[in-house]
Design a protein around this motif. Structure first.
Motif, short mmCIF file in Angstrom:
data_model
loop_
_atom_site.label_atom_id
_atom_site.label_comp_id
_atom_site.label_asym_id
_atom_site.label_seq_id
_atom_site.Cartn_x
_atom_site.Cartn_y
_atom_site.Cartn_z
N LYS A 240 -74.83 43.24 -12.44
CA LYS A 240 -74.53 44.32 -11.86
C LYS A 240 -73.17 44.71 -12.14
O LYS A 240 -72.00 43.87 -11.69
N GLY A 241 -72.61 45.82 -12.96
CA GLY A 241 -71.30 46.00 -13.02
C GLY A 241 -70.62 45.27 -14.44
O GLY A 241 -69.40 45.41 -14.76
N TRP A 242 -71.36 44.70 -15.17
CA TRP A 242 -70.87 43.89 -16.32
C TRP A 242 -71.62 44.25 -17.49
O TRP A 242 -73.06 44.15 -17.55
N LYS A 270 -63.59 40.02 -11.89
CA LYS A 270 -64.28 41.58 -11.77
C LYS A 270 -65.45 41.38 -10.77
O LYS A 270 -65.73 42.13 -9.96
N SER A 274 -65.83 43.14 -6.82
CA SER A 274 -66.79 43.83 -6.50
C SER A 274 -67.80 43.22 -5.55
O SER A 274 -68.80 44.06 -5.33
#
Length: 341
Positions: A240-242, A270, A274
């Motif tokens: 998630k988020g990558w 990162k 997060s």
């Protein structure tokens, strides 16, 4: 006079020096680490108990490494890639452990890939530790042994742990459950390989690396990278988020490795910012618990004396269509439960 018979005296087995082994591991002694891993890999109930005691005492010193899983299509050059990446990190002063999950011989149960031979340079590096880990035919065994070996390596101060898998298959799903960053290695002209690869395997990857991008192969590697990026655009990201991407490198020429390492570091920073990093680690502990619970219950079931006696008879009944599979399982479970009440 007849000679007197010598009385047989059973040799006393010296107790395993847990405290000494623990201190050696914490000091980064590779011999102590190797002995500790052998202990937790042992199938002996006595060794298992002592190994778990050792692991429990070292647990507070674990969790501080960066865990990277690496898989790839046949011929992708995984071992060369891992050795060169490991050497590069060691040159920067980092301690690197490589856990290579080998397919096991169906006859001996031993490791047959010989990663120490294929990573001869890295094996000799004082900042590195290379350990082949035979699967022994059970994916649950892979999960427990590799995960616990990983923890011992962390306690010994290894900052980066690279886990090489046997190929592309179910074991990769288990390795994904152990690592922070998962990398898939491919080569140019691997279109057929990629088409034959399950979509789910590609969705496990945080990065796809086109290796052997050198010489006349360089332009083709760039083309393969573009094709892969187009495919990745339509897949669900593993983290998630990558956003996973395709990259090129030449492990043999040591080109592109530093850029890949920077990518992994960016990912780490990162994800930690997060809180996805910590969340994944917590989820992995939960998955590990359930996997180990299933393995332990299955082991207890199969080693139950009543089940060991009834299982061959039930198999014969199934072969001769005297019962259904579901009914056979129910009968065995009823038999098992009768012995544990």
């Amino acid at each position: 006079m007849a000679p007197s018979k010598k009385k047989f005296v059973k040799k006393q087995v010296a107790p395993i020096p847990i405290e000494e082994m623990k201190e050696g591991i914490l000091q980064g002694n590779r011999a102590s680490l190797a002995r500790g891993i052998t202990l937790i890999e042992s199938s002996s109930p006595k060794h298992y108990a002592v190994g778990q005691q050792l692991l429990q005492e070292l647990l507070e010193y674990t969790g501080h490494s960066l865990r990277i899983g690496i898989t790839g299509v046949p011929g992708a050059g995984k071992s060369t890639f891992i050795e060169q990446l490991g050497e590069m990190l060691c040159e920067e002063g980092m301690k690197v452990a490589v856990l290579a999950i080998d397919p096991s011989s169906s006859l001996s149960g031993g490791s047959i890939l010989g990663d120490k031979t294929r990573m001869e340079l890295l094996s000799k590096n004082p900042l590195a530790f290379v350990r082949p880990s035979p699967t022994a035919g059970t994916l649950g065994g892979v999960h427990r042994r590799t995960n616990e070996t990983l923890l011992l390596c962390e306690a010994a101060g290894y900052e980066v742990i690279l886990i090489e898998t046997v190929g592309v298959g179910q074991s990769e799903v288990l390795v994904r459950q152990m690592v922070d960053f998962f990398m898939l290695l491919v080569i140019t002209g691997a279109g057929d390989e990629l088409q034959g690869m399950k979509k789910g395997i590609m969705e496990l990857a945080d990065a796809i690396v086109v290796n052997k991008a050198d010489g006349e192969n360089r332009s083709l590697a760039e083309k393969t990278k573009k094709e892969l990026n187009q495919i990745l655009h339509f897949l669900t990201p593993a983290t998630k988020g990558w956003t996973p991407g395709a990259h090129t490198c030449s492990a043999l020429k040591k080109e592109g490795l530093s850029e890949l390492w920077q990518l992994i570091r960016t990912f780490e920073q990162k994800m930690k910012k997060s809180l996805v990093f910590d969340s994944r680690r917590e989820k992995q502990k939960e998955e590990w618990f359930h996997t180990m619970l299933k393995e332990r219950v299955l082991t207890d079931f199969l080693f139950n004396e009543k089940i060991k006696e009834a299982l061959p008879l039930m198999e014969e009944r199934l072969k001769h269509s005297e019962t259904t599979t579901t009914k056979a399982i129910e009968e065995l479970l009823t038999l098992y439960k009768s012995g544990i009440r």
